[in-house]
Motif scaffolding. Structure first.
Motif, PDB file in Angstrom:
ATOM      1  N   SER A   1       0.817  -1.217   0.000  1.00 36.33           N
ATOM      2  CA  SER A   1       0.000   0.000   0.000  1.00 36.33           C
ATOM      3  C   SER A   1       0.852   1.269   0.000  1.00 36.33           C
ATOM      4  N   LEU A   2       2.136   1.115   0.262  1.00 36.05           N
ATOM      5  CA  LEU A   2       3.041   2.266   0.275  1.00 36.05           C
ATOM      6  C   LEU A   2       3.378   2.684  -1.155  1.00 36.05           C
ATOM      7  N   ARG A   3       3.458   3.973  -1.371  1.00 36.14           N
ATOM      8  CA  ARG A   3       3.912   4.460  -2.667  1.00 36.14           C
ATOM      9  C   ARG A   3       5.388   4.103  -2.836  1.00 36.14           C
ATOM     10  N   GLU A   4       5.867   4.177  -4.054  1.00 39.29           N
ATOM     11  CA  GLU A   4       7.238   3.749  -4.342  1.00 39.29           C
ATOM     12  C   GLU A   4       8.264   4.488  -3.497  1.00 39.29           C
ATOM     13  N   THR A   5       8.115   5.808  -3.401  1.00 37.77           N
ATOM     14  CA  THR A   5       9.076   6.583  -2.614  1.00 37.77           C
ATOM     15  C   THR A   5       8.976   6.241  -1.124  1.00 37.77           C
TER      16      THR A   5
ATOM     17  N   GLU B   1      -1.363   3.968   6.972  1.00 31.76           N
ATOM     18  CA  GLU B   1      -1.014   2.582   6.669  1.00 31.76           C
ATOM     19  C   GLU B   1      -0.835   1.777   7.957  1.00 31.76           C
TER      20      GLU B   1
END
Length: 210
Positions: A15-19, A82
């Motif tokens: 669920s975390l964005r790439e950065t 998250e």
């Protein structure tokens, strides 16, 4: 087949964005862990995908402590939403009981607290310590007395205190402190402001006059 701890952990990482995922791995490598456990080597994390990181966390820290480590890192990168979703997802895992880490457990994570209606109404109005974040990071000359106050008020765990204290300059200490402050409610930030007034009154008065 029911959900497992590994399933919900993997979902949280995905669920975390790439950065944010890159930052998660960076913080995970740097995390101070409890006695009896070892840090995951940076070389194993650098090119690791979500599945790999989930596996490494469980293998190195076990399911119980691995979740605690994950929540600590999510807090450190300000991924509070998250973290909350992960805690909720754990309730769906059969046979797993989530226990919030205590200060003695060597973790810096503090569970998100439900907002009151009044807080929800005023949350868009930035707190003093948020408005003057840059100035406080740059200009607070002595941080340890503030850490002592926050630790005494149970706003910092022992691990968080030590992690901040070990930074070599006041600016680095304040910057690290803000990784925790960013997740606090206004009443917790009030305690920080109270400590700043006590130890650095001239600076606070100067900022208030702007």
């Amino acid at each position: 087949m029911g959900k497992t701890v590994r399933d919900v952990l993997l979902r949280a990482l995905k669920s975390l964005r790439e950065t944010a995922f890159k930052e998660f791995k960076f913080k995970l490598e740097d995390l101070d862990v409890k006695e009896g456990f070892s840090k995951i080597p940076g070389g194993m994390l650098e090119k690791a995908e979500h599945v790999d990181v989930a596996r490494l966390i469980i293998q190195n820290y076990t399911e119980s402590y691995g979740i605690e480590v994950t929540l600590t890192v999510l807090e450190a990168i300000n991924a509070r939403e998250e973290a909350a979703k992960l805690m909720d997802a754990l309730k769906t895992v059969d046979g797993y009981t989530f226990q919030e880490p205590s200060s003695e457990a060597g973790a810096s994570y503090r569970a998100p607290v439900q907002e009151t209606a009044q807080e929800a109404t005023s949350r868009d109005e930035k707190h003093f310590v948020d408005r003057h974040r840059a100035a406080l990071i740059e200009d607070v000359p002595l941080v340890p007395p503030i850490l002592d106050d926050l630790f005494q008020d149970d706003l910092l765990t022992k691990q968080a205190y030590n992690k901040i204290y070990r930074k070599s300059t006041s600016e680095e200490q304040m910057r690290e402190l803000y990784t925790f402050v960013n997740t606090w409610r206004d009443k917790d930030k009030d305690q920080l402001l109270k400590s700043l007034r006590k130890h650095h009154a001239p600076l606070i008065k100067k900022l208030e006059s702007k």
